[in-house]
Design a protein around this motif. Sequence first.
Motif, PDB file in Angstrom:
ATOM      1  N   ASP A  60     -14.066  11.594  -2.603  1.00  0.00           N
ATOM      2  CA  ASP A  60     -12.628  11.809  -2.778  1.00  0.00           C
ATOM      3  C   ASP A  60     -11.879  11.635  -1.456  1.00  0.00           C
ATOM      4  OD1 ASP A  60     -12.802  12.249  -5.508  1.00  0.00           O
ATOM      5  OD2 ASP A  60     -12.938  14.430  -5.298  1.00  0.00           O
ATOM      6  N   GLN A  61     -12.430  12.186  -0.388  1.00  0.00           N
ATOM      7  CA  GLN A  61     -11.798  12.029   0.922  1.00  0.00           C
ATOM      8  C   GLN A  61     -11.823  10.564   1.356  1.00  0.00           C
ATOM      9  OE1 GLN A  61     -13.887  14.697   3.537  1.00  0.00           O
ATOM     10  NE2 GLN A  61     -12.606  16.443   2.978  1.00  0.00           N
ATOM     11  N   LEU A  62     -12.910   9.875   1.075  1.00  0.00           N
ATOM     12  CA  LEU A  62     -13.000   8.459   1.428  1.00  0.00           C
ATOM     13  C   LEU A  62     -11.937   7.656   0.690  1.00  0.00           C
ATOM     14  CD1 LEU A  62     -14.409   6.185   2.945  1.00  0.00           C
ATOM     15  CD2 LEU A  62     -16.031   6.036   1.028  1.00  0.00           C
ATOM     16  N   ARG A  63     -11.775   7.908  -0.605  1.00  0.00           N
ATOM     17  CA  ARG A  63     -10.740   7.216  -1.394  1.00  0.00           C
ATOM     18  C   ARG A  63      -9.344   7.485  -0.818  1.00  0.00           C
ATOM     19  NH1 ARG A  63     -13.548   9.478  -5.560  1.00  0.00           N
ATOM     20  NH2 ARG A  63     -15.070   8.078  -6.449  1.00  0.00           N
ATOM     21  N   GLU A  64      -9.087   8.751  -0.521  1.00  0.00           N
ATOM     22  CA  GLU A  64      -7.799   9.148   0.041  1.00  0.00           C
ATOM     23  C   GLU A  64      -7.536   8.414   1.359  1.00  0.00           C
ATOM     24  OE1 GLU A  64      -5.710  13.404   0.884  1.00  0.00           O
ATOM     25  OE2 GLU A  64      -7.777  13.186   1.575  1.00  0.00           O
ATOM     26  N   ASN A  65      -8.548   8.323   2.197  1.00  0.00           N
ATOM     27  CA  ASN A  65      -8.410   7.650   3.482  1.00  0.00           C
ATOM     28  C   ASN A  65      -8.201   6.146   3.318  1.00  0.00           C
ATOM     29  OD1 ASN A  65      -8.770  10.124   4.699  1.00  0.00           O
ATOM     30  ND2 ASN A  65     -10.867   9.743   5.325  1.00  0.00           N
ATOM     31  N   ILE A  66      -8.902   5.546   2.390  1.00  0.00           N
ATOM     32  CA  ILE A  66      -8.737   4.108   2.140  1.00  0.00           C
ATOM     33  C   ILE A  66      -7.343   3.822   1.589  1.00  0.00           C
ATOM     34  CG2 ILE A  66      -9.520   2.181   0.711  1.00  0.00           C
ATOM     35  CD1 ILE A  66     -12.393   3.351   1.052  1.00  0.00           C
ATOM     36  N   GLU A  67      -6.856   4.669   0.700  1.00  0.00           N
ATOM     37  CA  GLU A  67      -5.513   4.498   0.135  1.00  0.00           C
ATOM     38  C   GLU A  67      -4.447   4.511   1.232  1.00  0.00           C
ATOM     39  OE1 GLU A  67      -5.033   7.566  -2.790  1.00  0.00           O
ATOM     40  OE2 GLU A  67      -6.540   6.684  -4.117  1.00  0.00           O
ATOM     41  N   ALA A  68      -4.687   5.257   2.290  1.00  0.00           N
ATOM     42  CA  ALA A  68      -3.707   5.355   3.379  1.00  0.00           C
ATOM     43  C   ALA A  68      -3.446   4.003   4.026  1.00  0.00           C
ATOM     44  CB  ALA A  68      -4.178   6.362   4.429  1.00  0.00           C
ATOM     45  N   PHE A  69      -4.421   3.112   3.961  1.00  0.00           N
ATOM     46  CA  PHE A  69      -4.259   1.787   4.562  1.00  0.00           C
ATOM     47  C   PHE A  69      -3.125   1.010   3.899  1.00  0.00           C
ATOM     48  CE2 PHE A  69      -5.339  -2.725   5.046  1.00  0.00           C
ATOM     49  CZ  PHE A  69      -5.389  -2.796   6.422  1.00  0.00           C
ATOM     50  N   HIS A  70      -2.843   1.313   2.647  1.00  0.00           N
ATOM     51  CA  HIS A  70      -1.825   0.590   1.882  1.00  0.00           C
ATOM     52  C   HIS A  70      -0.468   1.307   1.866  1.00  0.00           C
ATOM     53  CE1 HIS A  70      -4.996  -2.076   0.592  1.00  0.00           C
ATOM     54  NE2 HIS A  70      -5.702  -1.018   0.267  1.00  0.00           N
ATOM     55  N   ILE A  71      -0.347   2.389   2.602  1.00  0.00           N
ATOM     56  CA  ILE A  71       0.900   3.149   2.633  1.00  0.00           C
ATOM     57  C   ILE A  71       1.803   2.589   3.727  1.00  0.00           C
ATOM     58  CG2 ILE A  71       1.928   5.400   3.139  1.00  0.00           C
ATOM     59  CD1 ILE A  71      -0.667   6.640   1.946  1.00  0.00           C
ATOM     60  N   ASP A  72       3.017   2.268   3.343  1.00  0.00           N
ATOM     61  CA  ASP A  72       4.024   1.821   4.301  1.00  0.00           C
ATOM     62  C   ASP A  72       4.973   2.992   4.550  1.00  0.00           C
ATOM     63  OD1 ASP A  72       5.516   0.186   5.948  1.00  0.00           O
ATOM     64  OD2 ASP A  72       6.671  -0.682   4.301  1.00  0.00           O
ATOM     65  N   LEU A  73       4.821   3.627   5.694  1.00  0.00           N
ATOM     66  CA  LEU A  73       5.645   4.794   5.992  1.00  0.00           C
ATOM     67  C   LEU A  73       7.112   4.400   6.125  1.00  0.00           C
ATOM     68  CD1 LEU A  73       3.648   6.788   8.697  1.00  0.00           C
ATOM     69  CD2 LEU A  73       3.989   7.383   6.304  1.00  0.00           C
ATOM     70  N   PRO A  74       7.991   5.128   5.448  1.00  0.00           N
ATOM     71  CA  PRO A  74       9.421   4.873   5.627  1.00  0.00           C
ATOM     72  C   PRO A  74       9.845   5.221   7.056  1.00  0.00           C
ATOM     73  CG  PRO A  74       9.028   6.422   3.812  1.00  0.00           C
ATOM     74  CD  PRO A  74       7.724   6.180   4.482  1.00  0.00           C
ATOM     75  N   ASP A  75      10.894   4.560   7.527  1.00  0.00           N
ATOM     76  CA  ASP A  75      11.397   4.851   8.875  1.00  0.00           C
ATOM     77  C   ASP A  75      11.720   6.334   9.042  1.00  0.00           C
ATOM     78  OD1 ASP A  75      11.153   2.200   9.589  1.00  0.00           O
ATOM     79  OD2 ASP A  75      13.266   1.728   9.227  1.00  0.00           O
ATOM     80  N   ALA A  76      12.234   6.955   7.990  1.00  0.00           N
ATOM     81  CA  ALA A  76      12.572   8.382   8.073  1.00  0.00           C
ATOM     82  C   ALA A  76      11.327   9.226   8.324  1.00  0.00           C
ATOM     83  CB  ALA A  76      13.271   8.836   6.793  1.00  0.00           C
ATOM     84  N   ALA A  77      10.194   8.858   7.747  1.00  0.00           N
ATOM     85  CA  ALA A  77       8.946   9.602   7.982  1.00  0.00           C
ATOM     86  C   ALA A  77       8.510   9.451   9.434  1.00  0.00           C
ATOM     87  CB  ALA A  77       7.850   9.118   7.039  1.00  0.00           C
TER      88      ALA A  77
END
Length: 95
Positions: A60-77
């Motif tokens: 589960d942690q591995l999946r969560e970490n891999i998913e982060a690669f596809h996250i585009d952080l908004p400028d506000a974040a």
Amino acid sequence: RLNLFPGFMDRYLQSRAREAVDEYVAVAHNYGLSPAQLALAWCYSRPHVASTIIGATSLDQLRENIEAFHIDLPDAAVDDINDIYKRFRDPSKTN
């Protein structure tokens, strides 16, 4: 890890680290992310970061970490992260 190595994290427990972590967690939740995803997405968005090291101990942690690669952080974040960093440049300090 706190329970595995008694005394290892004492300096962080006596500092402003918990306060900084709580603020980063709040930012993550504000954008619908886990703290790990926020941290990894931030790393992936930095052009000077060539690689990241993840500490997954479950699938589960591995999946969560891999998913982060596809996250585009908004400028506000990113702005929120930078604001916290400015206040807690070295949260391991006790003053």
